[in-house]
Design an enzyme around this catalytic site. Structure first.
Site: not given
Ligand code: NOJ
Length: 550
Positions: A48, A225, A44, A52, A284
């Protein structure tokens, strides 16, 4: 023998340094060690209590010294933070809590100057419910064209008061929420994360433009993601089974791993390849088999996919060997390197997973698992804090928890805050150098003073120095990490022990709870626990991993 004795000498002998500038080498990602920064909890800068981008920048020297090749930054985009930033309201803006675009630009440049590549997250499966498209869709009403960018449907049953199908949210409860005008919308995650309809041409156009925006700023790639979820089975069919979250990654589901996602990833590969690079895409993705997962890394698709089977594998030599063998076989069938990962921001830290209530044992195993992972061919992902041996924080008070699944499941699930505790950097009391004020958005355990970066630096027995030594050796011995250096060959070993060789190198893993005597495979160069060897035989400590040069 302690691990600090030999690493430096071997590294300098190789002529490689950790500070080489970023060069356009072909395939840098094939054996890269990539460090995941959970921005909110890393450092940080403004007091705060929330990490960041300037904080990350200020701590880049730690990563350069650790010896990683690249950094993956979790989402820092404008977001109401309903799911730690995985609910994006503006894909081209930095959330004020994390800084601004100039900070992002500075961070990428500073990282490159230190020889670190930068990967950022992209969240294409869903937007925030505050995204302008979703606001427009809500305002426009049922059957309006702006609703077609998402999955809006009328409900079933009398007055449409039941959800359109039986899909469940990964975060618990139905995957559908009803709007005041009666329509329902799909959200595989929280209600604040409506799923996009990737059959709508504007969705693909918009994301191509978002990718270009960040590539133009200089990022080296994207962690994608929910890369397996962007396309849903036609007609959104019922599944007929509850507890669907438990099936993810083990069984076919109509909302995950549909063949249609590959077309999107192929188009993204073309886009990535149109930039000087290589710039990479990391999926992912959860798929029921290693073979299905390997489809994401075919030559014309993404570069990497997370290997969650390795992460999920218990502390069991035979099971680990099976996962390693099957992972290598599946990815080499499509010409891709494998990835390895032990922890991330969504799972219980591996110190705690392996310890199962026994802290010292968990740490011993975690150290051993790290050496095992870093000796495997391919790319390895480290999650911030694992280099400090941080355990999961399991006793957080309910009121400080932020994981949206915690409230949706009445505390049965959604415990991901325990692996997201702000990092301890220095000092004897919270916030342990996390930021300039006394604040941190999640409380840190008071006892973390001995786990800080400062406390571990220079201590040859510390986990931090073990990671530093391992990464230095990994650079010095290309036969170790590189998938292109030569095969991994399993050697005979007693039950509970793994022994494999790579070019010029051997690795032993003893998963047993007692020491074990073996013929010495070579000269020990690094070990997660002290090994005794007279040159001919070696006594492997319990729960340990040792690296040998042949
Ligand atoms: C995978 C991410 O790693 C996770 O943190 C997130 O909650 C879900 N996808 C939804 O975006």
């Amino acid at each position: 023998m302690t691990h600090e004795l030999t690493a430096a000498g071997l590294a300098s002998a190789s002529g490689k340094t950790t500070e080489s500038a970023v060069e356009d080498t072909v395939g840098w990602w094939r054996d890269a060690v990539i460090y995941q920064v959970y921005v909110r909890s890393f450092a940080d800068s403004d007091g705060d209590g929330i990490g960041d981008l300037r904080g990350v920048r200020s701590r880049l020297p730690h990563l350069a010294r650790l010896g990683v090749d690249a950094v993956w930054l979790t989402p820092f985009y404008a977001s109401p933070q309903a799911d730690g930033g995985y609910d994006v309201a503006d894909y081209r803006a930095v959330d004020p809590v994390f800084g601004d675009l100039a900070d992002a630009d500075d961070l990428v440049r500073a990282a490159h100057a230190l020889g670190l590549r930068v990967i950022v997250d992209v969240v294409p499966n869903h937007t925030s419910d505050r995204h302008p498209w979703f606001r427009e869709a809500l305002a426009a009403g049922p059957a309006s064209p702006s609703r077609a960018r998402y999955h809006f449907r009328p409900g079933r049953g009398a007055d449409g008061c039941e959800p359109p199908n039986d899909w469940e949210s990964v975060f618990g409860g139905p995957a559908w929420t009803r709007t005041p005008d009666g329509d329902w919308y799909l959200h595989l995650f929280a209600p604040q994360q409506p799923d996009l309809n990737w059959e709508h041409p504007e969705v693909a156009e918009e994301f191509a433009s978002v990718l270009r925006f960040w590539l133009d700023l200089g990022v080296d790639g994207f962690r994608i993601d929910v890369a397996h979820g962007m396309v849903k089975a036609p007609g959104l069919p019922d599944i007929g089974r509850g507890a669907q979250a438990t099936l993810i990654g083990t069984e076919p589901l109509p909302f995950f791993d549909q063949d249609g996602v590959h077309e999107i990833h192929r188009s993204w590969r073309l886009l990535l390849d149109s930039y000087e690079g290589p710039r990479i895409g990391v999926a992912e993705a959860w798929a029921p088999t290693s073979e299905r997962l390997a489809l994401y890394v075919r030559p014309d698709e993404l570069h990497q996919a997370f290997n969650f089977r390795f992460l999920n594998c218990p502390w069991d030599a035979a099971a680990m060997r099976t996962v390693i063998e099957e992972s290598l076989a599946a990815t080499s069938a499509v010409g891709a390197p494998t990835t390895w990962v032990l922890s991330n921001h969504d799972v219980v830290r591996h110190v705690t997973r392996y310890g199962n209530g026994d802290g010292p044992r968990g740490l011993a195993r975690a150290r051993a698992a790290a050496l095992l992972m870093l000796a495997l061919p391919g790319s390895a992902y480290l999650y911030q804090g694992e280099e400090l041996g941080l355990p999961e924080v399991t006793d957080l008070p309910d009121e400080v928890r932020r994981d949206p699944a915690f409230r949706r499941t009445a505390g049965q699930d959604g415990l991901r805050d325990g692996c997201r505790i702000p990092l301890p950097w220095s000092g004897l009391e919270p916030p342990f150098g996390f930021g300039p004020s006394g604040r941190s958005w999640l409380p840190q355990p008071r006892g973390w003073g001995s786990l800080t970066v400062a406390a571990q630096t220079g201590n040859p027995h510390s986990t931090l120095e073990l990671y530093r030594a391992a990464l230095e050796l990994r650079r010095a011995l290309p036969g170790l990490g590189s998938p292109d250096a030569g095969p991994l060959a399993w050697q005979p070993a007693p039950e509970g022990v793994l022994l494999f060789t790579r070019p010029g190198f051997a690795c032993t893993l003893n998963t047993r709870t007692e020491p074990l005597e073996l013929p010495s495979p070579g000269r020990p160069v690094l070990s997660s626990a002290p090994v005794e060897t007279d040159g001919r035989t070696v006594r492997l400590p319990p729960d340990s991993c040792t690296w040998w040069v042949l």
